[in-house]
Every structure is written in C-alpha cells, then in structure tokens.
Design a protein around this motif. Structure first.
Motif, PDB file in Angstrom:
ATOM      1  N   PRO A  28       0.836  -1.201   0.000  1.00  0.00           N
ATOM      2  CA  PRO A  28       0.000   0.000   0.000  1.00  0.00           C
ATOM      3  C   PRO A  28       0.870   1.248   0.000  1.00  0.00           C
ATOM      4  CG  PRO A  28      -0.016  -1.063   2.158  1.00  0.00           C
ATOM      5  CD  PRO A  28       0.836  -1.912   1.263  1.00  0.00           C
ATOM      6  N   ILE A  29       0.559   2.218  -0.869  1.00  0.00           N
ATOM      7  CA  ILE A  29       1.328   3.467  -0.918  1.00  0.00           C
ATOM      8  C   ILE A  29       0.702   4.405   0.110  1.00  0.00           C
ATOM      9  CG2 ILE A  29       2.066   5.389  -2.391  1.00  0.00           C
ATOM     10  CD1 ILE A  29       2.820   3.191  -4.112  1.00  0.00           C
ATOM     11  N   PRO A  30       1.478   4.826   1.130  1.00  0.00           N
ATOM     12  CA  PRO A  30       0.878   5.710   2.128  1.00  0.00           C
ATOM     13  C   PRO A  30       0.462   7.030   1.500  1.00  0.00           C
ATOM     14  CG  PRO A  30       3.208   5.244   2.625  1.00  0.00           C
ATOM     15  CD  PRO A  30       2.894   4.561   1.345  1.00  0.00           C
ATOM     16  N   ASN A  31      -0.688   7.503   1.883  1.00  0.00           N
ATOM     17  CA  ASN A  31      -1.145   8.805   1.413  1.00  0.00           C
ATOM     18  C   ASN A  31      -0.166   9.855   1.935  1.00  0.00           C
ATOM     19  OD1 ASN A  31      -2.535  11.014   0.668  1.00  0.00           O
ATOM     20  ND2 ASN A  31      -4.315  10.657   1.953  1.00  0.00           N
ATOM     21  N   PRO A  32       0.488  10.634   1.068  1.00  0.00           N
ATOM     22  CA  PRO A  32       1.495  11.588   1.541  1.00  0.00           C
ATOM     23  C   PRO A  32       0.950  12.528   2.605  1.00  0.00           C
ATOM     24  CG  PRO A  32       1.348  11.640  -0.859  1.00  0.00           C
ATOM     25  CD  PRO A  32       0.280  10.713  -0.377  1.00  0.00           C
ATOM     26  N   ALA A  33      -0.273  12.953   2.446  1.00  0.00           N
ATOM     27  CA  ALA A  33      -0.861  13.831   3.453  1.00  0.00           C
ATOM     28  C   ALA A  33      -2.356  13.918   3.184  1.00  0.00           C
ATOM     29  CB  ALA A  33      -0.244  15.214   3.361  1.00  0.00           C
ATOM     30  N   PRO A  34      -3.160  13.770   4.225  1.00  0.00           N
ATOM     31  CA  PRO A  34      -4.601  13.852   3.990  1.00  0.00           C
ATOM     32  C   PRO A  34      -5.027  15.265   3.586  1.00  0.00           C
ATOM     33  CG  PRO A  34      -4.099  13.311   6.307  1.00  0.00           C
ATOM     34  CD  PRO A  34      -2.797  13.472   5.590  1.00  0.00           C
ATOM     35  N   ALA A  86       4.585  22.410  -3.551  1.00  0.00           N
ATOM     36  CA  ALA A  86       3.440  23.308  -3.764  1.00  0.00           C
ATOM     37  C   ALA A  86       2.162  22.481  -3.950  1.00  0.00           C
ATOM     38  CB  ALA A  86       3.686  24.209  -4.964  1.00  0.00           C
ATOM     39  N   LEU A  87       2.263  21.407  -4.740  1.00  0.00           N
ATOM     40  CA  LEU A  87       1.075  20.573  -4.970  1.00  0.00           C
ATOM     41  C   LEU A  87       0.621  19.904  -3.676  1.00  0.00           C
ATOM     42  CD1 LEU A  87       1.983  18.866  -8.373  1.00  0.00           C
ATOM     43  CD2 LEU A  87       0.239  20.618  -7.968  1.00  0.00           C
ATOM     44  N   GLN A  88       1.601  19.412  -2.915  1.00  0.00           N
ATOM     45  CA  GLN A  88       1.252  18.717  -1.676  1.00  0.00           C
ATOM     46  C   GLN A  88       0.566  19.663  -0.678  1.00  0.00           C
ATOM     47  OE1 GLN A  88       4.450  17.518   0.933  1.00  0.00           O
ATOM     48  NE2 GLN A  88       3.585  15.465   1.037  1.00  0.00           N
ATOM     49  N   PHE A  89       1.124  20.865  -0.530  1.00  0.00           N
ATOM     50  CA  PHE A  89       0.523  21.825   0.403  1.00  0.00           C
ATOM     51  C   PHE A  89      -0.873  22.217  -0.087  1.00  0.00           C
ATOM     52  CE2 PHE A  89       4.649  23.721   2.440  1.00  0.00           C
ATOM     53  CZ  PHE A  89       5.039  22.445   2.797  1.00  0.00           C
ATOM     54  N   CYS A  90      -1.014  22.360  -1.400  1.00  0.00           N
ATOM     55  CA  CYS A  90      -2.312  22.713  -1.986  1.00  0.00           C
ATOM     56  C   CYS A  90      -3.353  21.634  -1.661  1.00  0.00           C
ATOM     57  CB  CYS A  90      -2.122  22.891  -3.497  1.00  0.00           C
ATOM     58  SG  CYS A  90      -3.625  23.214  -4.407  1.00  0.00           S
ATOM     59  N   VAL A  91      -2.947  20.361  -1.778  1.00  0.00           N
ATOM     60  CA  VAL A  91      -3.871  19.263  -1.455  1.00  0.00           C
ATOM     61  C   VAL A  91      -4.225  19.305   0.031  1.00  0.00           C
ATOM     62  CG1 VAL A  91      -4.089  16.743  -1.275  1.00  0.00           C
ATOM     63  CG2 VAL A  91      -3.094  17.751  -3.336  1.00  0.00           C
ATOM     64  N   ILE A  92      -3.195  19.468   0.870  1.00  0.00           N
ATOM     65  CA  ILE A  92      -3.428  19.495   2.328  1.00  0.00           C
ATOM     66  C   ILE A  92      -4.449  20.582   2.679  1.00  0.00           C
ATOM     67  CG2 ILE A  92      -2.357  20.060   4.570  1.00  0.00           C
ATOM     68  CD1 ILE A  92       0.233  18.768   3.509  1.00  0.00           C
ATOM     69  N   LEU A  93      -4.325  21.744   1.997  1.00  0.00           N
ATOM     70  CA  LEU A  93      -5.212  22.873   2.306  1.00  0.00           C
ATOM     71  C   LEU A  93      -6.523  22.823   1.510  1.00  0.00           C
ATOM     72  CD1 LEU A  93      -2.547  25.742   2.652  1.00  0.00           C
ATOM     73  CD2 LEU A  93      -3.626  24.376   4.461  1.00  0.00           C
ATOM     74  N   GLY A  94      -6.872  21.630   1.030  1.00  0.00           N
ATOM     75  CA  GLY A  94      -8.193  21.443   0.425  1.00  0.00           C
ATOM     76  C   GLY A  94      -8.326  21.986  -0.986  1.00  0.00           C
ATOM     77  N   GLY A  95      -7.205  22.249  -1.657  1.00  0.00           N
ATOM     78  CA  GLY A  95      -7.279  22.772  -3.036  1.00  0.00           C
ATOM     79  C   GLY A  95      -7.601  21.685  -4.043  1.00  0.00           C
ATOM     80  N   ASP A  96      -7.827  22.127  -5.276  1.00  0.00           N
ATOM     81  CA  ASP A  96      -8.180  21.165  -6.324  1.00  0.00           C
ATOM     82  C   ASP A  96      -6.943  20.609  -7.019  1.00  0.00           C
ATOM     83  OD1 ASP A  96     -10.902  21.597  -5.902  1.00  0.00           O
ATOM     84  OD2 ASP A  96     -10.845  23.403  -7.153  1.00  0.00           O
TER      85      ASP A  96
END
Ligand code: HEM
Length: 156
Positions: A28-34, A86-96
C-alpha cells in the motif's frame, strides 16, 4: 498422509505470503498527506496554488542559504521539489490540485534526517511564510498539518 498434506498446505501459504510481500504492486502506498477541505480558506490566505508556488521559490532560496539545510538539497532537482511541495501543500489545504510526487518515506529515504533537521526546515518555512506576509494563524494551520509528517520524514 494428513500430516504431509497439512505441511505442504502450510508451505504453500508461506510461499504465497512472502510473494505478496515482495510484490511492489501489493504494497500500500501511504497517502502523503490527507486533504483538509475545511482549510480551503487558509489556501486563499496563501494566495491559492500560485501563492504556494511563489512561497516555494522563496523557501528554496532560504533553504539553500541555511548551512543546516543546504547539504540536503544542493544535489536535488530543485524545480521538481518546489513543484511537488506546492502541490502537496495545496492538497493538504483542500485545493483542487493533484499531488503526483513520491510518498514521504520514499522521497526522504536517500537522506539521513533527524528531528533537529526537521525542526530546522520548519523554521525556514516559517521565515518564508513571514516574508510573504502570510497571517500567523494561517501559517499555524498549515504547520499543524505538517507536524505529524515527521514520522515519515525523520529516519535517523
Ligand atoms: C513536513 C515536512 C516535509 C514535507 C511535507 C516534505 C515534502 C517533500 C516533497 C513533496 C518532496 C518531493 C517528492 C518527490 O520528488 O516526488 C520532498 C523531497 C525532498 N525533501 Fe522533503 N519534506 C519534508 C521534510 C524534509 C526535511 C526535514 C528534509 C531534510 C532536512 C527534507 C529533504 C528533502 C530532500 C533533500 C528532497 C529531495 C529528494 C531528493 O532529491 O533526493 N524534507 N520533500
């Protein structure tokens, strides 16, 4: 006879279990960040994805200027690291955004990272956020989501 059958069944089970362990596709690949959709307003305070990309430019300059951090990053593909961060932080902060980088254990495995290194990186990120005028509360909301990631990043 029953005994022999039981033994071969056990051996077969053991063999298939070890095969499953060796198959990378089965790992299983751990989710980098919810993702945190409730933090979308915080993403706005960072200036959205574009603001995060600008923040990463500043952050990388600060990291390379920090003798504690430079040795970690000087041989890396910096454009890639900035893009994935940048993409990871964007995902963490609920971005698209869609994070398409490596998982955290994998991307840091080639480096010996201690808790003190983790803290130093966070300090530099705080300097970058401060310089860009990100409100303290928004900074802290991002940092609170990054803090637990030390478990995957710190490997020494
Ligand atoms: C919460 C903290 C951290 C996060 C969210 C994070 C995130 C990331 C991401 C998204 C990447 C890019 C992965 C890819 O290439 O697909 C990366 C790479 C990297 N990170 Fe981190 N990181 C963190 C902490 C640290 C720390 C503490 C260090 C070292 C002191 C570090 C050093 C590196 C290096 C050197 C790379 C480039 C990998 C390479 O070129 O070998 N990171 N990180």
């Amino acid at each position: 006879m029953t005994r022999i059958l039981t033994r071969s069944l056990l051996l077969a089970l053991a063999a298939s279990a070890s095969l499953a362990g060796a198959d990378p596709a089965a790992r299983p690949i751990p989710n980098p960040a919810p993702a945190h959709p409730e933090l979308r307003h915080v993403l706005d305070e960072f200036g959205g994805e574009a603001g995060l990309r600008a923040l990463m430019d500043d952050f990388m300059v600060i990291l390379l200027d920090d003798p504690r951090m430079r040795p970690f990053f000087e041989n890396s593909d910096l454009e890639r690291v900035k893009d994935k961060l940048a993409l990871q932080f964007c995902v963490i902060l609920g971005g698209d955004c869609v994070y398409d980088g490596l998982d955290m254990v994998e991307s840091h495995a080639g480096h010996e990272i201690r808790r003190a290194d983790f803290n130093a990186l966070v300090e530099d990120l705080q300097i970058a956020m401060e310089r860009r005028g990100i409100p303290t509360r928004a900074q802290n909301q991002l940092l609170a989501k990054l803090a637990p990631m030390y478990r995957e990043v710190v490997n020494r």
